[in-house]
Design a protein around this motif. Sequence first.
Motif, PDB file in Angstrom:
ATOM      1  N   ARG A  26     -52.550 -18.558  -9.957  1.00 61.87           N
ATOM      2  CA  ARG A  26     -52.707 -17.839  -8.482  1.00 61.87           C
ATOM      3  C   ARG A  26     -52.588 -16.400  -8.480  1.00 61.87           C
ATOM      4  NH1 ARG A  26     -49.740 -22.330  -6.624  1.00 61.87           N
ATOM      5  NH2 ARG A  26     -50.974 -23.942  -5.706  1.00 61.87           N
ATOM      6  N   ALA A  27     -51.341 -15.968  -8.980  1.00 56.66           N
ATOM      7  CA  ALA A  27     -51.120 -14.650  -9.275  1.00 56.66           C
ATOM      8  C   ALA A  27     -52.216 -13.727 -10.140  1.00 56.66           C
ATOM      9  CB  ALA A  27     -49.824 -14.344  -9.946  1.00 56.66           C
ATOM     10  N   ALA A  28     -52.611 -14.249 -10.990  1.00 56.27           N
ATOM     11  CA  ALA A  28     -53.627 -13.772 -11.820  1.00 56.27           C
ATOM     12  C   ALA A  28     -54.850 -13.268 -11.026  1.00 56.27           C
ATOM     13  CB  ALA A  28     -54.167 -14.395 -13.074  1.00 56.27           C
ATOM     14  N   VAL A  29     -55.210 -14.258 -10.207  1.00 58.47           N
ATOM     15  CA  VAL A  29     -56.262 -14.369  -9.408  1.00 58.47           C
ATOM     16  C   VAL A  29     -56.132 -13.051  -8.141  1.00 58.47           C
ATOM     17  CG1 VAL A  29     -57.778 -15.316  -7.652  1.00 58.47           C
ATOM     18  CG2 VAL A  29     -57.153 -16.566  -9.567  1.00 58.47           C
ATOM     19  N   ALA A  30     -55.052 -13.154  -7.768  1.00 60.21           N
ATOM     20  CA  ALA A  30     -54.600 -12.119  -6.658  1.00 60.21           C
ATOM     21  C   ALA A  30     -54.476 -10.818  -7.356  1.00 60.21           C
ATOM     22  CB  ALA A  30     -53.423 -12.478  -6.029  1.00 60.21           C
ATOM     23  N   GLY A  31     -54.020 -10.925  -8.439  1.00 59.79           N
ATOM     24  CA  GLY A  31     -53.792  -9.335  -9.239  1.00 59.79           C
ATOM     25  C   GLY A  31     -55.256  -8.684  -9.618  1.00 59.79           C
ATOM     26  N   HIS A  32     -56.137  -9.540  -9.686  1.00 56.26           N
ATOM     27  CA  HIS A  32     -57.587  -8.938 -10.228  1.00 56.26           C
ATOM     28  C   HIS A  32     -58.177  -8.633  -8.729  1.00 56.26           C
ATOM     29  CE1 HIS A  32     -57.043  -8.789 -14.619  1.00 56.26           C
ATOM     30  NE2 HIS A  32     -56.843 -10.066 -14.453  1.00 56.26           N
ATOM     31  N   GLY A  33     -57.405  -9.170  -7.673  1.00 53.38           N
ATOM     32  CA  GLY A  33     -58.514  -8.903  -6.100  1.00 53.38           C
ATOM     33  C   GLY A  33     -59.740  -9.862  -6.299  1.00 53.38           C
ATOM     34  N   LEU A  34     -59.338 -11.290  -6.949  1.00 55.14           N
ATOM     35  CA  LEU A  34     -60.622 -12.172  -6.745  1.00 55.14           C
ATOM     36  C   LEU A  34     -60.502 -13.381  -5.911  1.00 55.14           C
ATOM     37  CD1 LEU A  34     -60.990 -11.977 -10.652  1.00 55.14           C
ATOM     38  CD2 LEU A  34     -62.688 -11.075  -9.133  1.00 55.14           C
ATOM     39  N   GLU A  35     -59.630 -13.075  -5.087  1.00 55.97           N
ATOM     40  CA  GLU A  35     -59.352 -14.302  -4.093  1.00 55.97           C
ATOM     41  C   GLU A  35     -60.694 -14.672  -3.493  1.00 55.97           C
ATOM     42  OE1 GLU A  35     -55.833 -11.658  -3.549  1.00 55.97           O
ATOM     43  OE2 GLU A  35     -58.000 -11.433  -3.977  1.00 55.97           O
ATOM     44  N   ASP A  36     -61.819 -13.786  -3.073  1.00 58.20           N
ATOM     45  CA  ASP A  36     -62.777 -14.381  -2.488  1.00 58.20           C
ATOM     46  C   ASP A  36     -63.947 -14.532  -3.405  1.00 58.20           C
ATOM     47  OD1 ASP A  36     -61.810 -13.244  -0.135  1.00 58.20           O
ATOM     48  OD2 ASP A  36     -62.801 -11.194  -0.270  1.00 58.20           O
ATOM     49  N   ARG A  37     -63.668 -14.653  -4.621  1.00 62.15           N
ATOM     50  CA  ARG A  37     -64.713 -15.266  -5.864  1.00 62.15           C
ATOM     51  C   ARG A  37     -64.139 -16.430  -6.654  1.00 62.15           C
ATOM     52  NH1 ARG A  37     -67.521 -10.009  -8.489  1.00 62.15           N
ATOM     53  NH2 ARG A  37     -68.960 -11.752  -8.973  1.00 62.15           N
ATOM     54  N   ILE A  38     -63.003 -16.407  -6.734  1.00 59.54           N
ATOM     55  CA  ILE A  38     -62.328 -17.527  -7.519  1.00 59.54           C
ATOM     56  C   ILE A  38     -61.365 -18.527  -6.655  1.00 59.54           C
ATOM     57  CG2 ILE A  38     -60.864 -18.315  -9.601  1.00 59.54           C
ATOM     58  CD1 ILE A  38     -61.428 -15.866 -10.691  1.00 59.54           C
ATOM     59  N   ARG A  39     -61.819 -19.738  -6.513  1.00 58.65           N
ATOM     60  CA  ARG A  39     -60.976 -20.596  -5.504  1.00 58.65           C
ATOM     61  C   ARG A  39     -60.163 -21.736  -6.125  1.00 58.65           C
ATOM     62  NH1 ARG A  39     -64.415 -22.946  -0.789  1.00 58.65           N
ATOM     63  NH2 ARG A  39     -62.246 -23.723  -0.024  1.00 58.65           N
ATOM     64  N   LEU A  40     -58.708 -21.756  -5.920  1.00 59.04           N
ATOM     65  CA  LEU A  40     -58.174 -22.921  -6.317  1.00 59.04           C
ATOM     66  C   LEU A  40     -58.245 -24.011  -5.665  1.00 59.04           C
ATOM     67  CD1 LEU A  40     -57.171 -20.112  -8.097  1.00 59.04           C
ATOM     68  CD2 LEU A  40     -54.832 -21.534  -8.110  1.00 59.04           C
TER      69      LEU A  40
END
Length: 372
Positions: A211-225
């Motif tokens: 989750r932190a990696a997704v957020a760190g790259h600003g990809l919350e709108d593109r990668i969903r867990l």
Amino acid sequence: MRSLRLLVPANIRHNSGGNVYNARLAQGLRALGVEVEVIAADGSWPEATAKERRRLGGLLGAWGPQAEITAGTVTLVDGLIACGAPDELEYAAAARRQTWVLLHMPSASHPGNEARSLSAATGVICTSTSAAAGITSLHGLTDSHVALPGTDPAPVAEGSDPPHIIAVAALLPNKDQLLTVEALARLQDHAWTASLVGSDHADPEYAELVRAAVAGHGLEDRIRLMGQLTGAPLDAEWNRADLSLLVSKAEAFGLVVTESLARGIPVIIRDGTGAVEALAFGSLAAGETDVRDGMLPGAAVDLSSNPAEGLAGAIRQWLEEAGLHTGWRAAALAARENLPGWETTARTVMDIVGAPPKERLPQPGPPVDNEA
């Protein structure tokens, strides 16, 4: 063989490939007229307390006439349990019980115990040729059997625009979702979306890192867990997918690969793992051992050096080259037509365990349980 007990680890609760195989095998055997009892064996397998191991010994019929098993019953023990209970398998052998081991993947943590358990078993059934090769290399066991997984029929995935990438696996270090995130982060100049579908409870700390990696790259709108999905929600995720990823560091087979192909979805896997067998599974004609160049429904990528860039490069090529995109899709649709069902797996297992068991040398009596 009309009666079989399947002992599965109670501590593996997420939707793993081993759990899926065990459940579908039981269903397939029942459809063939075999009476199957599935028993969840308590214990943090391959670790377990003395009481849990003694209870397992009872289930195996290891303790003689008072055992909890009728004569002639075949017992099939998940390999995760077996490698934690070599004493109990040896006593079951001494009691002349038919105790087979169903090995999904060789044990990296308990090789000595595993060698003893496999030697004591009536026989060993591996769920992939890579697992069989692994125990030959590790333990010199050359007479194991192979019962490859089946696949449930599924509708062809419709896909999405922009392309949607799916990775179906519990969030675990071996499944390497962190690598997937790092690779996708290198492709932000392309149009795509992605879903990581799998339990985030199997290893909460690792799930938090993802989750932190997704957020760190600003990809919350593109990668969903998405968490673990079943039924209609899982079907919906499969339906919108255009590409599947399985980049596990170690994999005996990789059921998610054939589940992808069953929907006409090509797959990128890590080269050097058992998933290579799964990727070629539906592409082999009768008698063939190699797939012709360019006919794989996806790619096995060498990730031994700079893995994030290697994976990103493979995905980038698929995104950019229309001919490759179309070719992988066509190969996946062709492979879909050749995938065997679970009835084939069940019949293979039934034929194997129905053969005369090999003789076992007698062992000493049961150990004393000193645990309070």
